[in-house]
Structures are given as structure tokens and as C-alpha cells.
Design an enzyme around this catalytic site. Structure first.
Site, PDB file in Angstrom:
ATOM      1  N   PHE A 173       0.864  -0.632   0.408  1.00  0.00           N
ATOM      2  CA  PHE A 173       0.185   0.230  -0.434  1.00  0.00           C
ATOM      3  C   PHE A 173       0.644   1.509  -0.237  1.00  0.00           C
ATOM      4  O   PHE A 173       1.520   1.717   0.202  1.00  0.00           O
ATOM      5  CB  PHE A 173      -0.691  -0.079   1.082  1.00  0.00           C
ATOM      6  CG  PHE A 173      -1.719   0.764   1.248  1.00  0.00           C
ATOM      7  CD1 PHE A 173      -3.444   0.102   0.301  1.00  0.00           C
ATOM      8  CD2 PHE A 173      -2.401   2.240   1.465  1.00  0.00           C
ATOM      9  CE1 PHE A 173      -4.648   0.755   0.434  1.00  0.00           C
ATOM     10  CE2 PHE A 173      -3.573   2.789   1.049  1.00  0.00           C
ATOM     11  CZ  PHE A 173      -4.485   1.951   0.762  1.00  0.00           C
ATOM     12  N   VAL A 180       1.386   5.188   6.163  1.00  0.00           N
ATOM     13  CA  VAL A 180      -0.039   5.567   6.508  1.00  0.00           C
ATOM     14  C   VAL A 180      -0.449   6.969   5.840  1.00  0.00           C
ATOM     15  O   VAL A 180       1.157   7.515   6.854  1.00  0.00           O
ATOM     16  CB  VAL A 180      -0.461   5.101   7.438  1.00  0.00           C
ATOM     17  CG1 VAL A 180      -1.867   5.392   8.531  1.00  0.00           C
ATOM     18  CG2 VAL A 180      -0.317   3.450   8.189  1.00  0.00           C
ATOM     19  N   ILE A 181      -0.763   7.557   5.427  1.00  0.00           N
ATOM     20  CA  ILE A 181      -1.234   8.576   5.076  1.00  0.00           C
ATOM     21  C   ILE A 181      -2.827   8.892   5.075  1.00  0.00           C
ATOM     22  O   ILE A 181      -3.640   8.325   4.551  1.00  0.00           O
ATOM     23  CB  ILE A 181      -0.585   8.530   3.183  1.00  0.00           C
ATOM     24  CG1 ILE A 181       0.416   8.593   2.869  1.00  0.00           C
ATOM     25  CG2 ILE A 181      -0.798  10.007   3.092  1.00  0.00           C
ATOM     26  CD1 ILE A 181       0.977   8.383   1.295  1.00  0.00           C
ATOM     27  N   THR A 210     -11.358   9.335   5.699  1.00  0.00           N
ATOM     28  CA  THR A 210     -11.357   9.033   6.844  1.00  0.00           C
ATOM     29  C   THR A 210     -10.818   8.296   8.049  1.00  0.00           C
ATOM     30  O   THR A 210      -9.626   8.966   8.223  1.00  0.00           O
ATOM     31  CB  THR A 210     -11.998   7.547   6.446  1.00  0.00           C
ATOM     32  OG1 THR A 210     -10.661   6.627   6.158  1.00  0.00           O
ATOM     33  CG2 THR A 210     -13.033   7.241   4.669  1.00  0.00           C
ATOM     34  N   HIS A 224     -10.329   5.588   8.689  1.00  0.00           N
ATOM     35  CA  HIS A 224      -9.333   4.388   8.009  1.00  0.00           C
ATOM     36  C   HIS A 224      -8.050   4.838   8.872  1.00  0.00           C
ATOM     37  O   HIS A 224      -6.959   3.429   9.002  1.00  0.00           O
ATOM     38  CB  HIS A 224      -9.539   4.096   7.368  1.00  0.00           C
ATOM     39  CG  HIS A 224      -9.280   2.212   7.136  1.00  0.00           C
ATOM     40  ND1 HIS A 224      -9.555   1.842   8.067  1.00  0.00           N
ATOM     41  CD2 HIS A 224      -8.157   1.644   6.080  1.00  0.00           C
ATOM     42  CE1 HIS A 224      -8.940   0.382   7.442  1.00  0.00           C
ATOM     43  NE2 HIS A 224      -8.540   0.862   6.629  1.00  0.00           N
ATOM     44  N   ARG A 282      10.557  11.800   3.679  1.00  0.00           N
ATOM     45  CA  ARG A 282      11.399  11.079   4.908  1.00  0.00           C
ATOM     46  C   ARG A 282      11.333   9.643   3.628  1.00  0.00           C
ATOM     47  O   ARG A 282      11.763   9.218   4.224  1.00  0.00           O
ATOM     48  CB  ARG A 282       9.242  10.774   5.857  1.00  0.00           C
ATOM     49  CG  ARG A 282       9.849  12.109   6.459  1.00  0.00           C
ATOM     50  CD  ARG A 282       8.603  11.998   7.668  1.00  0.00           C
ATOM     51  NE  ARG A 282       8.501  13.197   8.483  1.00  0.00           N
ATOM     52  CZ  ARG A 282       7.733  14.427   7.576  1.00  0.00           C
ATOM     53  NH1 ARG A 282       7.500  14.925   6.553  1.00  0.00           N
ATOM     54  NH2 ARG A 282       8.588  15.442   8.903  1.00  0.00           N
TER      55      ARG A 282
HETATM   56  N1  INI Z   1      -2.377   0.722   4.198  1.00  0.00           N
HETATM   57  C1  INI Z   1      -1.337   1.256   4.521  1.00  0.00           C
HETATM   58  O1  INI Z   1      -0.004   0.485   4.577  1.00  0.00           O
HETATM   59  N2  INI Z   1      -0.826   2.838   4.126  1.00  0.00           N
HETATM   60  C2  INI Z   1      -2.458   3.455   3.823  1.00  0.00           C
HETATM   61  O2  INI Z   1      -2.094   4.215   4.121  1.00  0.00           O
HETATM   62  C3  INI Z   1      -3.670   2.160   4.317  1.00  0.00           C
HETATM   63  N3  INI Z   1      -4.818   3.359   4.151  1.00  0.00           N
HETATM   64  O3  INI Z   1      -4.790   4.280   4.476  1.00  0.00           O
HETATM   65  O4  INI Z   1      -5.848   3.090   4.111  1.00  0.00           O
HETATM   66  C4  INI Z   1      -3.791   0.994   4.136  1.00  0.00           C
HETATM   67  N4  INI Z   1      -4.661   0.546   4.095  1.00  0.00           N
HETATM   68  C5  INI Z   1      -4.770  -0.722   4.132  1.00  0.00           C
HETATM   69  C6  INI Z   1      -4.833  -1.709   4.823  1.00  0.00           C
HETATM   70  O5  INI Z   1      -3.001  -2.018   5.747  1.00  0.00           O
HETATM   71  C7  INI Z   1      -4.979  -3.111   5.085  1.00  0.00           C
HETATM   72  O6  INI Z   1      -4.358  -3.756   3.420  1.00  0.00           O
HETATM   73  C8  INI Z   1      -5.994  -3.560   4.675  1.00  0.00           C
HETATM   74  O7  INI Z   1      -6.876  -2.697   5.646  1.00  0.00           O
HETATM   75  C9  INI Z   1      -6.556  -4.513   4.159  1.00  0.00           C
HETATM   76  O8  INI Z   1      -6.748  -5.495   6.261  1.00  0.00           O
END
Ligand code: INI
Length: 159
Positions: A23, A82-83, A87, A89, A128
Site C-alpha cells: 500500500f 500510512v497517509i 476517513t 481508517h 521522509r
Molecule cells: N495501508 C497502508 O499501509 N497505508 C495506508 O495509508 C492505508 N490506508 O490509508 O487505508 C492502508 N490501508 C490498508 C490496510 O493496511 C490493510 O491492508 C487493509 O485494511 C486490509 O487488512
């Protein structure tokens, strides 16, 4: 004052697993590059580095625990970005991701290093991951080497 025990930054003979989230791959691929550079430039043999890819940062912890629990590696380095989006999330991923990686270290006694960006936006993440603020993947490599050596030293000297 008694002695101060500190891990060295010499990577020779150390073995690492690097777990990288796909991701935000445009960022995490640069963290991975920085991490490998950091390991190799400080003496870690390429053959002693195993890279595992997971879908997102929420999956880093369980794989970190699996790799740590194999006791084949001196430290595990986790890389993720993680950006913040629209939401909530973000908070779930950022917090539970960090929690599960930390738990993996505590459960196994093997250092798990968080080369983990949690940023407000993409620009901060770019800065970063090889931009104006350095590369957190490189920093994580140095922390991994230091912690791996520290744990070895503590294991050898503290009874
Ligand atoms: N995963 C990340 O590594 N970075 C993110 O910013 C992110 N956002 O924003 O949703 C993200 N979501 C996916 C998560 O890590 C899982 O792969 C998914 O929820 C399935 O378990």
C-alpha cells in the site's frame, strides 16, 4: 555510574527480514531501497536479507511475528506508509499497525523496527522516503543493526 551497554552499528554476520507493505508503494519502494542501502553500507551481506511483501501496513505485524518467531533473523524491519485520507481508517491502520509490530517484538524477544511513516499527506511521506527529511528506511536499517547487536550483547553478558 556503571557501564553503558550500547549496540554497535556493525552489520557483519547479522541476518534481517524486511517486511514491506505494498500500500502506497510509490513511497514504500523508496523506503525499501533506503533500508537495503542502510544494511549493505553497514556490512550486512545481501544474502542475509530476506524481503517479504504484504498488502498493507495492517498486515506487517502478523508477518513480523512469524519471521521473528522463526528465530532465523537477528531483527525484523517493517516498512509502511500510512497517509492521512478523508476517513478515520488512517487512525485504525496507524495505531493498530504500530501496536501489532510492537507486540511481535515483545512476544518473541526479537527486535522489530518500525520504519513506518504516519503522515498528514503525500508530500510529508515523500520528504521522509529519500526527500528533504532523509529516508526512514535507511534510519530503520541502522536502528535494526544497533538493536540486533544490543540484544546479542545483552544475551551474552546479562544473566
Ligand atoms: N495501508 C497502508 O499501509 N497505508 C495506508 O495509508 C492505508 N490506508 O490509508 O487505508 C492502508 N490501508 C490498508 C490496510 O493496511 C490493510 O491492508 C487493509 O485494511 C486490509 O487488512
Amino acid at each position: 555510574m556503571g557501564k553503558i551497554i550500547k549496540g554497535s552499528r556493525i552489520g557483519q554476520d547479522l541476518r534481517f527480514a524486511v517486511v514491506v507493505a505494498f500500500f502506497n508503494e510509490q513511497i514504500t519502494s523508496k523506503l525499501l531501497e533506503g533500508c537495503i542501502d542502510g544494511l549493505v553500507e553497514n556490512g550486512v551481506k545481501k544474502d542475509f536479507i530476506t524481503v517479504v511483501s504484504v498488502p498493507g501496513s495492517l498486515e506487517l505485524g502478523v508477518v513480523a511475528k512469524k519471521m521473528a518467531g522463526s528465530y532465523k533473523y537477528d531483527a525484523i524491519i517493517c516498512l509502511g506508509a500510512v497517509i492521512k485520507g478523508e476517513t478515520s481508517h488512517y487512525d485504525i491502520v496507524a495505531n493498530w499497525g504500530a501496536y501489532s509490530m510492537t507486540q511481535a517484538a515483545l512476544d518473541t524477544g526479537i527486535p522489530v523496527i518500525l520504519g513506518y511513516l504516519t503522515t498528514e499527506n503525500e508530500e510529508q511521506a515523500e520528504a521522509r522516503s529519500g526527500g528533504s527529511v532523509g529516508n526512514k528506511g535507511y534510519d530503520a536499517a541502522l536502528t535494526g543493526i544497533e538493536m540486533a547487536n544490543l540484544m546479542k550483547t545483552l544475551g551474552n553478558t546479562e544473566r
